[in-house]
Scaffold this motif. Structure first.
Motif, PDB file in Angstrom:
ATOM      1  N   ALA A  41       0.839  -1.191   0.000  1.00 54.94           N
ATOM      2  CA  ALA A  41       0.000   0.000   0.000  1.00 54.94           C
ATOM      3  C   ALA A  41       0.876   1.244   0.000  1.00 54.94           C
ATOM      4  O   ALA A  41       1.511   1.579   1.003  1.00 54.94           O
TER       5      ALA A  41
ATOM      6  N   SER B  28       1.779   5.261  -0.088  1.00 62.03           N
ATOM      7  CA  SER B  28       1.238   6.442   0.575  1.00 62.03           C
ATOM      8  C   SER B  28       1.549   7.678  -0.249  1.00 62.03           C
ATOM      9  O   SER B  28       2.485   7.682  -1.060  1.00 62.03           O
TER      10      SER B  28
ATOM     11  N   SER C  30      -1.765   9.582   4.992  1.00 62.29           N
ATOM     12  CA  SER C  30      -2.120   8.315   4.353  1.00 62.29           C
ATOM     13  C   SER C  30      -1.183   7.202   4.792  1.00 62.29           C
ATOM     14  O   SER C  30      -1.590   6.035   4.897  1.00 62.29           O
ATOM     15  N   TYR C  31       0.080   7.540   5.075  1.00 67.49           N
ATOM     16  CA  TYR C  31       1.011   6.528   5.561  1.00 67.49           C
ATOM     17  C   TYR C  31       0.576   5.997   6.922  1.00 67.49           C
ATOM     18  O   TYR C  31       0.578   4.781   7.162  1.00 67.49           O
TER      19      TYR C  31
ATOM     20  N   LYS D  72      -2.394   5.949   8.131  1.00 70.63           N
ATOM     21  CA  LYS D  72      -3.594   5.144   7.933  1.00 70.63           C
ATOM     22  C   LYS D  72      -3.212   3.760   7.410  1.00 70.63           C
ATOM     23  O   LYS D  72      -3.754   2.745   7.865  1.00 70.63           O
ATOM     24  N   ASN D  73      -2.276   3.701   6.460  1.00 72.17           N
ATOM     25  CA  ASN D  73      -1.840   2.412   5.933  1.00 72.17           C
ATOM     26  C   ASN D  73      -1.185   1.555   7.022  1.00 72.17           C
ATOM     27  O   ASN D  73      -1.316   0.328   7.024  1.00 72.17           O
ATOM     28  N   ARG D  74      -0.484   2.206   7.935  1.00 69.80           N
ATOM     29  CA  ARG D  74       0.105   1.458   9.054  1.00 69.80           C
ATOM     30  C   ARG D  74      -0.979   0.852   9.941  1.00 69.80           C
ATOM     31  O   ARG D  74      -0.843  -0.275  10.425  1.00 69.80           O
TER      32      ARG D  74
ATOM     33  N   VAL E  70      -0.436  -6.541   4.708  1.00 72.20           N
ATOM     34  CA  VAL E  70      -0.270  -5.244   4.046  1.00 72.20           C
ATOM     35  C   VAL E  70       1.102  -4.680   4.381  1.00 72.20           C
ATOM     36  O   VAL E  70       1.512  -4.668   5.545  1.00 72.20           O
TER      37      VAL E  70
ATOM     38  N   PRO F 195       2.922  -1.199   4.222  1.00 72.77           N
ATOM     39  CA  PRO F 195       2.775   0.229   3.938  1.00 72.77           C
ATOM     40  C   PRO F 195       4.101   0.848   3.509  1.00 72.77           C
ATOM     41  O   PRO F 195       5.164   0.493   4.031  1.00 72.77           O
TER      42      PRO F 195
END
Length: 227
Positions: A2, A4, A9-10, A12-14, A29, A31
């Motif tokens: 994913a 970022s 956004s990073y 959130k991806n974490r 996932v 990130p």
């Protein structure tokens, strides 16, 4: 994996990565941290703040690749100097740490080709290239992997670039959640990557299983311990 486009956004991806790993031995996932050229104006001034730089570096130290980074003189309204400042910030880290980085090049292909020569230890992965064939051939000559995605089946130019790509430099992507819908499709689910693989196999006229094995091998070669 994913990508970022900024710090928000990073993070959130974490969170998503942590959630997917709660009931598994390893998160499903991965990130990546990067700042997209569309976010350059708001982020370039932050790079003069030592505290923020240290925080960004702590994100980059995690076992991830870097991205999405780059420059964009087509869609981005951010100033060129801010885009380059942010881009070079990440490339300097990748150069010092031999990190792979996913690079956005839209209408900035020539400038990016020149800039990358200043960071020979960075390990670029070129994302969704649709620029001049001459520069694409130079990237191939340098050994930069290329990602192909949802536009491949729709663009004769990209199909030509795909055929010019040595199989050992081939990677696949969806650029979710927006790109397929932006191009007129209806899907943005994770399984869309299966359609991309099928499209690439059809365009290259080779079995799907061969495409899957090749991209798996390439991903492990380029991303190493990240996987």
């Amino acid at each position: 994996m994913a990508a970022s486009v900024d710090e928000k956004s990073y993070l959130k991806n974490r969170q998503i990565a942590k959630w997917t790993g709660e009931n598994a031995k390893k998160s499903l996932v991965i990130p990546t941290f990067g700042i997209h050229p569309n976010a350059a104006d708001e982020n370039a001034p932050l790079l003069d703040d030592h505290t923020i730089v240290k925080r960004f570096q702590s994100y980059m130290e995690r076992p991830t690749i870097i991205g999405e980074i780059g420059m964009d003189f087509c869609w981005s309204e951010c100033k060129a100097e801010n885009q380059e400042k942010v881009f070079r910030f990440f490339l300097e880290y990748c150069h010092k740490n031999h990190k792979a980085c996913v690079i956005h090049t839209k209408d900035a292909e020539e400038q990016i080709a020149d800039i990358l020569t200043d960071y020979p230890n960075a390990r670029p992965i070129i994302h969704w290239y649709d620029g001049p064939e001459e520069i694409f051939r130079e990237f191939i000559r340098r050994g930069y992997p290329q990602t192909f995605g949802v536009e491949s089946i729709r663009s004769s130019h990209i199909q030509n670039l795909l055929k010019l790509t040595p199989h050992h430099l081939l990677l696949a992507e969806t650029d979710n959640p927006d790109s397929e819908i932006w191009l007129g499709g209806t899907r943005n689910d994770i399984a869309l990557i299966q359609k991309v693989y099928q499209d690439l196999a059809g365009l290259l006229k080779i079995p799907l299983s061969e495409v899957e094995k090749q991209i798996e091998k390439n991903a492990r070669t380029f991303l190493g311990k990240t996987l």
